[in-house]
Design an enzyme around this catalytic site. Structure first.
Site, PDB file in Angstrom:
ATOM      1  CG  ASP A   1      -2.210   0.876   0.858  1.00  0.00           C
ATOM      2  OD1 ASP A   1      -2.148   1.650  -0.116  1.00  0.00           O
ATOM      3  OD2 ASP A   1      -3.216   0.804   1.587  1.00  0.00           O
TER       4      ASP A   1
HETATM    5  C1  BGC Z   1      -4.990   3.277  -0.164  1.00  0.00           C
HETATM    6  C2  BGC Z   1      -5.093   2.258  -1.267  1.00  0.00           C
HETATM    7  C3  BGC Z   1      -4.928   2.931  -2.606  1.00  0.00           C
HETATM    8  C4  BGC Z   1      -3.593   3.627  -2.621  1.00  0.00           C
HETATM    9  C5  BGC Z   1      -3.256   4.279  -3.946  1.00  0.00           C
HETATM   10  C6  BGC Z   1      -3.763   4.146  -0.295  1.00  0.00           C
HETATM   11  O1  BGC Z   1      -3.804   5.225   0.556  1.00  0.00           O
HETATM   12  O2  BGC Z   1      -5.011   2.635   1.090  1.00  0.00           O
HETATM   13  O3  BGC Z   1      -6.307   1.581  -1.173  1.00  0.00           O
HETATM   14  O4  BGC Z   1      -5.059   2.011  -3.628  1.00  0.00           O
HETATM   15  O5  BGC Z   1      -3.593   4.616  -1.624  1.00  0.00           O
HETATM   16  O6  BGC Z   1      -4.031   5.380  -4.184  1.00  0.00           O
END
Ligand code: BGC
Length: 764
Positions: free
Chosen positions: A294
């Site tokens: 993540d």
């Molecule tokens: C989120 C993810 C997301 C990623 C990219 C993160 O803050 O938890 O779910 O895909 O950002 O935008």
């Protein structure tokens, strides 16, 4: 660029012969892809392999001047040097083409980028938020919605979505419940499958299908006290029986990627958790795609207190099975040194890079890196009529009728004087919900617009006090208005002497979503006060709820005749709501998450485990010594699976074909569903079981089947379900999926408060 090396690389592929790999027809084709991956890996330096494992956020105006300083300059140089394998948040054909051109034409080996984006519920044309879509229980519609999202996003150059989020959550305080399929593992697993199939289609190498990503692996939805990014307390049985099955369903549906999570599980951050990523996902389940971290979650292991520094974090993450680093700079800055120092084996790098390259091959990116970059297609597809029609269809199916005790709904289309009240009623942004990064503000059909377009009634609008001040954005919290009551009296005046008042209340679009945990689940700002004041001048109120999570609307339920749960329904929101309020569409949605009466009941969910002191006749409920609260009942406001229709349904004649089955046999469950009302309508019939005693305590009820049945007024139908030992399996005390002999109850009905019950046994 060294042209001769690039030539060798092209040659290697030509010799092997490119065959589209996504055809499920035979395994031999797949192994060809593996051979190509191997051939390519052989040509790559250690740094280039690590480059494939590095993902950067879009970093400059890609079609503008070359960045000279700072982070953007580093990213740009890394990209030119073949040290970037993927980018996210670059969209639009022109921009995607520009970054892809650097990767393909300026780096030594010309390996194309995989372009990721959060395509969560539609893209530019927005579908309902995922929680709302789950309320449809309509797997074909949900699949079609994901398909449309992929069609639109791929036309903008995107080839990988960070969806579906398959986190089970039982806590409405957690803002991200809007992004998942709710609290139930069975429903969540089927929706996970539908979404993966929708995004990826039948042929991943087509220009309008994109790789999906099951996230967040794992247990992110169990953030303690619903507080975003918080630690989790998850025991192995809950992990296996409740949290992991939707991930497994996504894997079985062929999902190409997984994303790990910000939280820790059992004291180990998910990103550094080898048990989850290596043992369960890659070894036990045999997942062959790749795992992306993540955002920044590798370096966050420092803040967790699990890694000493970013280099240590890189070492932990790669060993634990995280293949791609999203925005931590951990892999690109430290992995090569870790390999050279003998801390990380190069085979781990080879394996991770191979997984990533394989997905790129499967997408057909080596065949044509610009296949998603067709400007004509982009113009034709984005915001097309077809996509709007799909969004409207999904939106209508997502609406849940919570109350209609006096049959105030549906409303007549002419001759009525209607007051529409609430700041959200003319809001053209809030219905888009959160996670709508490719859409523009002010593009949803508002409730007012929808109501006006669908009737000739006389409509007066009064917003009442503003719900918030400032312009909501994805990133920052804005102020909820609790000072300025301007508009209060105007709203009361508008409500007086009207035939009907439609009040549109709830949350503004970014009030749920990532980083939006909250402890108050009532109506924010002056909305509750306004509702009660309007009720004093006119009781004929239809409450239309616009929200991204369950809210505690007890007063409304106790006092108002009609309540419609309209979530955040996307671009076509107002049209869908109008079609339901005017009866053009008979609602059939059912809640995918329990609505509590009080935030103090949270986490609250239908499939809880019995304690040793449930409320039974054995315990005198007049004493205090049973599992309950002294100041509120154990019951929720609305249970999981609940939802009404303009017509009514009865359930009768539950019959089981046998009273026992063995592990090879099955039991047919039949009952009669009758439409006893005046409208044709659809009912989501639900089958639950209870395993009465087992090696691990089982829930009081578990959803095991559902069907959507359409009936005309007066019509009946015999409905069937089949139960076999597979239906009864769970992750037992033996640490495996199996069914245990014993006694079971079976329930059917229109919600988790089922109406009919019978019992049977599983025998050896
Ligand atoms: C989120 C993810 C997301 C990623 C990219 C993160 O803050 O938890 O779910 O895909 O950002 O935008």
């Amino acid at each position: 660029m060294n042209k001769s090396v690039k030539f060798i690389h092209i040659l290697a592929f030509t010799i092997l012969g490119f065959v589209s790999c996504n055809s499920p027809k035979n395994q031999a084709i797949k192994s060809k892809v593996d051979q190509k991956v191997d051939a390519l890996l052989n040509l790559m330096t250690l740094e280039e392999k690590i480059g494939q494992m590095n993902q950067y956020n879009g970093f400059w105006d890609v079609t503008g001047p070359t960045p000279k300083n700072g982070n953007a300059a580093k990213k740009y140089q890394d990209l030119k040097n073949g040290l970037v394998g993927s980018m996210l948040n670059v969209r639009g054909v022109k921009n995607v083409k520009a970054v892809q051109k650097i990767a393909v034409e300026e780096t030594r080996l010309g390996i194309p980028l995989i372009i990721g984006f959060d395509v969560i519920h539609g893209h530019k044309t927005l579908a309902p938020i995922p929680l709302a879509e789950a309320a449809s229980w309509d797997l074909e519609a949900i699949k079609a919605s994901a398909r449309n999202a992929a069609i639109e996003a791929s036309a903008e150059g995107i080839n990988w979505t960070f969806a579906p989020m398959v986190d089970i959550s039982r806590d409405a305080r957690w803002g991200r419940v809007m992004e998942g399929a709710g609290e139930d593992t069975y429903l969540g697993s089927l929706i996970a499958k539908a979404r993966v199939e929708g995004f990826q289609g039948n042929d991943l190498s087509a220009h309008n299908t994109i790789a999906a990503c099951a996230k967040h692996f794992a247990a992110y939805g169990f953030a303690e006290a619903g507080k975003e990014y918080n630690t989790t307390e998850v025991n192995p049985s809950t992990l296996r029986n409740t949290i992991l099955p939707p991930f497994k369903a996504a894997k079985d549906a062929g999902v190409k990627t997984f994303m790990n999570a910000f939280n820790d599980v059992d004291g180990k951050p998910a990103t550094g958790n080898a048990h989850l990523q290596r043992t369960i996902l890659k070894e036990e389940w045999g997942f062959k795609g790749f795992v992306v971290s993540d955002w920044g979650s590798i370096k966050e292991m420092i803040a967790h207190g699990y890694a000493k520094d970013n280099k240590h974090a890189a070492e932990i993450a790669i060993k634990a099975g995280s293949d791609m680093d999203m925005e931590s700079y951990a892999y690109v800055n430290h992995l090569a040194k870790l390999v050279k120092d003998g801390k990380v084996k190069e085979t781990l790098i080879n394996q991770a890079a191979a997984r990533i390259l394989k997905v790129k091959f499967e997408l057909g990116l080596f065949d044509d890196p610009y296949k998603y970059c067709n400007e004509e297609r982009e113009k034709k597809v984005l915001g097309s009529k077809k996509l709007h029609a799909g969004a409207l269809n999904m939106a209508k199916k997502s609406i849940v009728l919570l109350k209609n005790s006096t049959n105030l709904l549906p409303l007549k289309k002419q001759g009525l004087n209607i007051a529409v009240i609430g700041d959200l009623a003319d809001d053209k942004t809030s219905p888009l919900g959160s996670w709508r990064l490719a859409s523009e503000d002010n593009t949803a059909i508002s409730v007012i617009e929808g109501l006006k377009a669908h009737s000739s009634n006389n409509i007066t609008f009064a917003s009442g006090p503003k719900l918030y001040t400032g312009t909501p954005t994805f990133v920052k919290e804005i102020k909820i208005n609790n000072k300025d009551k301007t508009g209060f009296n105007e709203a009361l005046n508008a409500a007086k002497n009207k035939d009907v008042v439609i009040m549109v209340l709830g949350e503004y679009g970014f009030q749920s979503g990532e980083g939006r945990s909250r402890v108050n689940l009532g109506l924010p700002s002056f909305q509750q006060e306004l509702l009660e004041a309007v009720y004093k001048v006119n009781q004929n109120i239809v409450l239309v709820m616009m929200n991204g999570r369950p809210l505690t609307i007890n007063w409304a339920n106790d006092n108002l005749p009609s309540i419609v749960e309209a979530w955040q329904l996307g671009t076509q929101s107002g049209n869908a709501i109008a079609q339901v309020l005017y009866g053009d569409y008979n609602p059939s949605g059912k809640l995918p998450m329990t609505f509590p009466k009080h935030v103090g009941q949270v986490p609250i969910y239908y499939n809880y485990k019995n304690t040793g002191r449930p409320k039974t006749s054995d315990h005198d409920a007049n004493t205090v010594f049973w599992s309950h609260y002294g100041d509120i009942s154990n019951e929720p406001l609305y249970e999981f699976g609940y939802g009404l229709s303009y017509t009514t349904f009865t359930y009768n004649n539950l019959k089981l074909s046998a009273k026992s089955l063995d592990k090879k046999g099955n039991i047919k469950v039949t009952f009669t569903l009758k439409n006893t009302g005046n409208y044709k309508g659809k009912e989501v019939v639900q089958l639950y079981i209870q395993d009465l005693y087992a090696s691990i305590i089982r829930p009081v009820k578990e959803l095991k089947g559902f069907k959507i049945i359409a009936l005309k007024p007066g019509e009946s139908k015999e409905v069937n379900f089949t139960i076999d030992s597979k239906t009864l399996e769970f992750y037992t005390a033996n640490n495996k999926w199996e069914a245990e002999v014993g006694a079971f109850k079976v329930f059917v009905g229109g919600s988790s408060k089922t109406s009919l019950v019978d019992s049977f046994e599983l025998i050896d």
